[in-house]
Design an enzyme around this catalytic site. Structure first.
Site, short mmCIF file in Angstrom:
data_model
loop_
_atom_site.label_atom_id
_atom_site.label_comp_id
_atom_site.label_asym_id
_atom_site.label_seq_id
_atom_site.Cartn_x
_atom_site.Cartn_y
_atom_site.Cartn_z
N LYS A 165 0.85 -1.12 -0.05
CA LYS A 165 0.01 0.05 0.04
C LYS A 165 0.87 1.23 -0.06
O LYS A 165 1.66 1.53 0.81
CB LYS A 165 -0.91 -0.03 1.29
CG LYS A 165 -1.96 0.97 1.22
CD LYS A 165 -2.16 2.42 0.94
CE LYS A 165 -1.51 2.92 2.31
NZ LYS A 165 -1.48 4.41 2.19
N GLY B 182 6.39 4.82 8.47
CA GLY B 182 5.61 6.44 8.44
C GLY B 182 5.46 6.90 9.75
O GLY B 182 6.60 6.67 10.76
N SER B 183 4.66 7.67 10.41
CA SER B 183 4.44 8.50 11.54
C SER B 183 4.37 7.64 12.54
O SER B 183 3.67 6.39 12.68
CB SER B 183 3.43 9.38 11.38
OG SER B 183 2.18 8.88 11.67
N THR B 184 4.63 7.95 13.76
CA THR B 184 4.70 7.32 15.13
C THR B 184 3.26 7.26 15.67
O THR B 184 2.61 6.21 16.21
CB THR B 184 5.51 8.12 16.18
OG1 THR B 184 6.64 8.13 15.76
CG2 THR B 184 5.35 7.33 17.68
N ALA C 198 0.64 6.91 13.49
CA ALA C 198 -0.02 5.71 12.70
C ALA C 198 0.54 4.53 12.95
O ALA C 198 -0.27 3.57 13.18
CB ALA C 198 0.34 6.17 11.22
N GLY C 199 1.88 4.22 13.56
CA GLY C 199 2.39 3.09 14.11
C GLY C 199 1.85 2.71 15.14
O GLY C 199 1.55 1.44 15.26
N GLU D 283 8.89 1.20 11.21
CA GLU D 283 10.09 2.08 11.31
C GLU D 283 9.17 3.43 11.13
O GLU D 283 8.56 3.83 10.33
CB GLU D 283 10.83 1.87 9.80
CG GLU D 283 12.15 2.57 9.79
CD GLU D 283 12.24 3.93 9.36
OE1 GLU D 283 12.00 4.76 10.11
OE2 GLU D 283 12.30 3.77 8.04
N CYS E 45 13.28 10.69 8.14
CA CYS E 45 13.01 10.54 9.38
C CYS E 45 14.54 10.28 10.19
O CYS E 45 14.61 10.31 11.38
CB CYS E 45 12.28 9.16 9.67
SG CYS E 45 13.09 7.76 8.53
N GLU F 191 8.99 16.23 15.84
CA GLU F 191 9.61 15.69 14.48
C GLU F 191 8.95 16.64 13.48
O GLU F 191 7.65 16.55 12.95
CB GLU F 191 8.91 14.40 13.85
CG GLU F 191 10.07 14.19 12.43
CD GLU F 191 9.54 12.65 12.14
OE1 GLU F 191 10.62 12.14 11.53
OE2 GLU F 191 8.49 12.17 12.31
#
Length: 484
Positions: free
Chosen positions: A179, A231-233, A235-236, A253, A287, A387
């Site tokens: 995706k 991706g972003s923290t 979303a993680g 990651e 990142c 970030e």
């Protein structure tokens, strides 16, 4: 102009469930670059179904590892043959400067090579020697594919992020639904073309540009066995929650707020030369960018001046121009987000050394940000802790080496970092003190590039699991023990 009016499902270009095409606009001047179909949940369901069938039927996972590796090597060769085209498309859709997208192509070869060597050296099945010589039972350990992998990547470096997941998953014998972000619909269309050529069995892989809602449908799918996410923290955390509820494998990651520790004996000319690549690569949308610069009080103003000189020397503008180092932000909202952070830094009382919230003169049409440096920054400030994902650097003073290590470790993130010193062994000693539990997963010395043979990834909010080399390959495998 490039147009992809179909979605790539299981190796075949297929009519999308929604025929409406998304306009892909240039971040440089907002001109139309291309159009592409976008996947919806119904397309995800089809992609997962064919991946599940391909895995369960066993065609790909039961193919000998050497043959799987050969297919992925073919994929890498096909990519190398179209490297210039790929770089140009990423620059057009992302705004990444041409120097960065071109330099990334040889890096992809090294990244793939490290994964494939790990796969070639791997003992896919081994009989363990009993620890007890009198034992009558022997253990045979097999490494087998996990199953269907949902690989979800961000927009900032699409080929690197996607191949970091595809290249280990395929030799492992997994099937993949990739995706990708809508912004990368064109470059990921090129990737799909390469995948169609390299010789994968039907159903093995799909490439779906899609929005966040569709992405959540994919990672929540009960027929997905593992999620690999970059991706972003935020979303993680959401993905980890979903994976935890379903007890499926997950690797993440995530973000970074990396520190560059400039030791008192550092060569500032060398640091200034490396600053652009360590701190401002990919327009600051990286990142691993070392955006917190830690400087000794004894040389603080000297370091600030060096950072200012280095940043002001970089050309900002059309990413297609070979002299441009920093291009536009990927989207208008990302541009505004970075400018808001610059305003925040001013309100927090940091000293604005160069740059500011104003758009660079003559670049009002695109999504440009003026590269900015703040001094007199306290590590508790938002601009030092959050970030920003843009060309904004903060310079923080430290008293002694212990204080530098403390500040470097004082971050929610733990992805990357760097140490600068005239004494390489001393720099290595300081790098070791940026501790595992409270520090960072990857540390460079004097601007050395991140390698691909060793594990890459973060601690804390920087991620979960590792990529590259054997450690990265291992996250796509399950262990089975047979006793005889």
């Amino acid at each position: 102009m490039i147009t992809y009016d179909k979605v790539f499902i299981g190796g075949t270009w297929t009519e999308p469930s929604n025929p409406e095409l998304l306009d892909i606009l240039s971040p440089h001047d907002e001109s139309l670059v291309g159009r592409a179909a976008q996947a919806r949940p119904a397309d995800v369901d089809r992609a997962v179904a064919v991946a599940r069938a391909a895995f369960d039927e066993g065609t790909w996972p039961n193919t000998p590892p050497a043959e799987r590796i050969a297919v992925v090597r073919r994929l890498n060769s096909l990519r190398e043959a179209r490297a210039e085209e790929i770089a140009a498309v990423i620059t057009a859709e992302n705004g990444s400067a041409g120097w960065f997208t071109r330099a990334g192509q040889p890096s992809l070869t090294r990244q793939a090579g490290a994964y494939l060597k790990a796969a070639e050296d791997l003992a896919w099945e081994e009989t363990l020697t009993p620890t007890d010589p009198a034992a009558t039972v022997r253990s045979v350990v097999r490494r087998e594919a996990i199953g269907v992998v949902a690989a979800v990547i961000p927009w900032n470096s699409p080929f690197s992020a996607s191949l970091a997941k595809i290249v280990p998953a395929l030799p492992a014998g997994d099937t993949v639904v990739l995706k990708v972000s809508p912004e990368n619909s064109l470059s990921m269309g090129l990737l799909a073309e390469l995948l169609a050529e390299c010789g994968l069995p039907a159903g093995t892989i799909s490439v779906l540009p899609a929005d966040r809602e569709t992405s959540e449908h994919l990672v929540s799918h009960l027929d997905v066995d593992k999620v690999a996410f970059t991706g972003s923290t935020g979303a993680g955390r959401r993905i980890a929650s979903i994976a935890g509820q379903q007890l499926k494998r997950v690797s993440l990651e995530l973000g970074g707020k990396s520190a560059a520790v400039v030791l008192p004996d550092a060569d500032l000319a060398r640091f200034t030369a490396g600053l652009a690549f360590s701190c401002l690569l990919n327009n600051g949308e990286a990142c691993i960018a070392q955006t917190r610069i830690l400087a000794p009080r004894s040389r603080y103003e000297e370091v600030v001046a060096a950072v200012q000189q280095g940043v002001e020397s970089l050309k900002v503008g059309d990413p297609r121009d070979p002299d441009t180092f920093i291009g536009p932000m990927v989207r208008r909202d990302q541009q505004q987000r970075v400018r808001d952070y610059i305003e925040t830094g001013i309100k927090e009382g940091a000293r604005l050394v160069t740059g500011g919230p104003q758009v660079p003169a003559g670049l009002e049409r695109g999504h440009y940000v003026t590269p900015t440096v703040f001094a007199d920054v306290d590590n508790s400030m938002r601009i030092a802790q959050e970030e920003i994902f843009g060309p904004v650097l903060v310079v923080i003073a430290y008293d002694d080496e212990d204080d530098a290590v403390r500040i470097a470790n004082d971050s929610e993130y733990g992805l990357s970092g760097g140490v600068w010193s005239a004494d390489e062994q001393h720099a290595l000693a300081v790098a070791r003190r940026i501790r595992i539990r409270t520090g960072t997963g990857t540390v460079t010395v004097n601007g050395a590039p991140i390698g691909f043979d060793g594990p890459f990834g973060g601690f804390k909010a920087g991620g979960l699991g590792r990529e590259y080399g054997f450690a990265g390959l291992d996250t796509y495998l399950e262990y089975k023990t047979v006793t005889i």
